[in-house]
Write a protein that holds these residues in place. Structure first.
Motif, PDB file in Angstrom:
ATOM      1  N   PHE A 135       3.262  -2.831   4.142  1.00 38.27           N
ATOM      2  CA  PHE A 135       2.731  -4.133   3.681  1.00 38.27           C
ATOM      3  C   PHE A 135       1.573  -4.776   4.706  1.00 38.27           C
ATOM      4  O   PHE A 135       1.640  -4.549   5.788  1.00 38.27           O
ATOM      5  CB  PHE A 135       3.693  -5.453   3.802  1.00 38.27           C
ATOM      6  N   ALA A 136       0.385  -5.283   4.032  1.00 32.87           N
ATOM      7  CA  ALA A 136      -0.626  -5.523   4.761  1.00 32.87           C
ATOM      8  C   ALA A 136      -1.383  -6.602   4.483  1.00 32.87           C
ATOM      9  O   ALA A 136      -1.570  -6.917   3.322  1.00 32.87           O
ATOM     10  CB  ALA A 136      -1.719  -4.258   4.727  1.00 32.87           C
ATOM     11  N   LEU A 145       0.828  -1.191   0.123  1.00 33.56           N
ATOM     12  CA  LEU A 145      -0.162  -0.011  -0.011  1.00 33.56           C
ATOM     13  C   LEU A 145       0.815   1.244   0.051  1.00 33.56           C
ATOM     14  O   LEU A 145       1.892   1.296   0.703  1.00 33.56           O
ATOM     15  CB  LEU A 145      -0.901   0.026   1.250  1.00 33.56           C
ATOM     16  N   PHE A 146       0.480   2.309  -0.418  1.00 28.71           N
ATOM     17  CA  PHE A 146       1.193   3.541  -0.933  1.00 28.71           C
ATOM     18  C   PHE A 146       0.318   4.594  -0.055  1.00 28.71           C
ATOM     19  O   PHE A 146      -0.940   4.776  -0.463  1.00 28.71           O
ATOM     20  CB  PHE A 146       1.225   3.861  -2.101  1.00 28.71           C
ATOM     21  N   PHE A 147       0.815   5.595   0.709  1.00 31.49           N
ATOM     22  CA  PHE A 147       0.192   6.722   1.145  1.00 31.49           C
ATOM     23  C   PHE A 147      -0.224   7.743   0.141  1.00 31.49           C
ATOM     24  O   PHE A 147       0.951   7.897  -0.440  1.00 31.49           O
ATOM     25  CB  PHE A 147       1.048   7.207   2.468  1.00 31.49           C
ATOM     26  N   VAL A 206      -6.443  -4.455   4.856  1.00 34.95           N
ATOM     27  CA  VAL A 206      -6.427  -3.559   3.993  1.00 34.95           C
ATOM     28  C   VAL A 206      -7.328  -2.135   4.055  1.00 34.95           C
ATOM     29  O   VAL A 206      -7.272  -1.212   3.849  1.00 34.95           O
ATOM     30  CB  VAL A 206      -6.435  -4.243   2.354  1.00 34.95           C
ATOM     31  N   VAL A 207      -8.614  -2.556   4.408  1.00 33.96           N
ATOM     32  CA  VAL A 207      -9.679  -1.556   4.348  1.00 33.96           C
ATOM     33  C   VAL A 207      -9.250  -0.438   5.657  1.00 33.96           C
ATOM     34  O   VAL A 207      -9.467   0.584   5.428  1.00 33.96           O
ATOM     35  CB  VAL A 207     -11.055  -2.270   4.961  1.00 33.96           C
ATOM     36  N   ASP A 256       5.362  -3.459  11.444  1.00 36.85           N
ATOM     37  CA  ASP A 256       4.868  -3.856  12.754  1.00 36.85           C
ATOM     38  C   ASP A 256       3.877  -3.044  13.315  1.00 36.85           C
ATOM     39  O   ASP A 256       4.003  -2.874  14.405  1.00 36.85           O
ATOM     40  CB  ASP A 256       6.164  -4.087  13.736  1.00 36.85           C
ATOM     41  N   VAL A 257       2.851  -2.690  12.734  1.00 39.70           N
ATOM     42  CA  VAL A 257       1.809  -1.868  13.370  1.00 39.70           C
ATOM     43  C   VAL A 257       0.938  -2.875  14.337  1.00 39.70           C
ATOM     44  O   VAL A 257       0.306  -3.838  13.651  1.00 39.70           O
ATOM     45  CB  VAL A 257       1.034  -1.092  12.377  1.00 39.70           C
TER      46      VAL A 257
END
Length: 175
Positions: A146-147, A6-8, A152-153, A111-112
């Protein structure tokens, strides 16, 4: 396991101003947890108790990683953000996230994690927002993570998009 890159996407939800390194900022005062009043602090201190981090990761069912490698990963991280619950004078790690970077253009969030007892209260969102705010203060514009598919949502709601210009990420794994 499928991972999404994912990209911010730049958003107005975060301040673009330069921020200074903060230490243990009171985030939530006197919330009730297990019939006691607790405080939750936000910290950017890299001195993380590795045993506490391991317990936090265990609480969400993550696979154990060698503690020596976790220590190296933390030492080589560009930024650490953690959430600390303080109750009766004792501190307990309840949230954690880190970022690596090239110190110029790119950063990746890793690592969230938020303890299950504290999930669903916006603390994961606070961790991610704080990391993005800090990275943006260094004028880092490309922020990736990475998720797993089930989160992802969550990250989409925070401004991340899946590979906005087609597949940019590729992976190499040992055979």
């Amino acid at each position: 396991m499928t991972l999404w890159t994912l990209f911010f996407k730049n958003s107005n939800i975060l301040s673009e101003e330069n921020s200074t390194q903060k230490k243990d900022i009171l985030l939530i005062k006197d919330i009730k947890y297990k019939n006691k009043l607790v405080e939750v602090y936000l910290s950017t201190n890299k001195n993380i108790n590795l045993s506490d981090l391991e317990k936090l990761c265990d609480s969400v069912g993550w696979l154990r990683r060698p503690i020596k490698k976790v220590k190296t990963a933390i030492q080589n991280s560009f930024l650490i953000v953690s959430l600390i619950q303080k109750i009766d004078g004792k501190a307990c790690l309840i949230g954690f996230a880190r970022a690596t970077s090239d110190y110029a253009f790119n950063a990746t969030i890793w690592d969230v994690v938020v303890h299950p007892d504290f999930q669903g209260q916006g603390l994961g969102k606070i961790l991610v927002h704080e990391i993005i705010k800090e990275l943006r203060s260094y004028e880092i514009n490309t922020i990736t993570l990475f998720a797993d598919p089930e989160v992802v949502v969550f990250y989409n709601n925070l401004g991340f998009v899946s590979d906005p210009n087609g597949i940019k990420g590729m992976f190499w794994y040992p055979k």
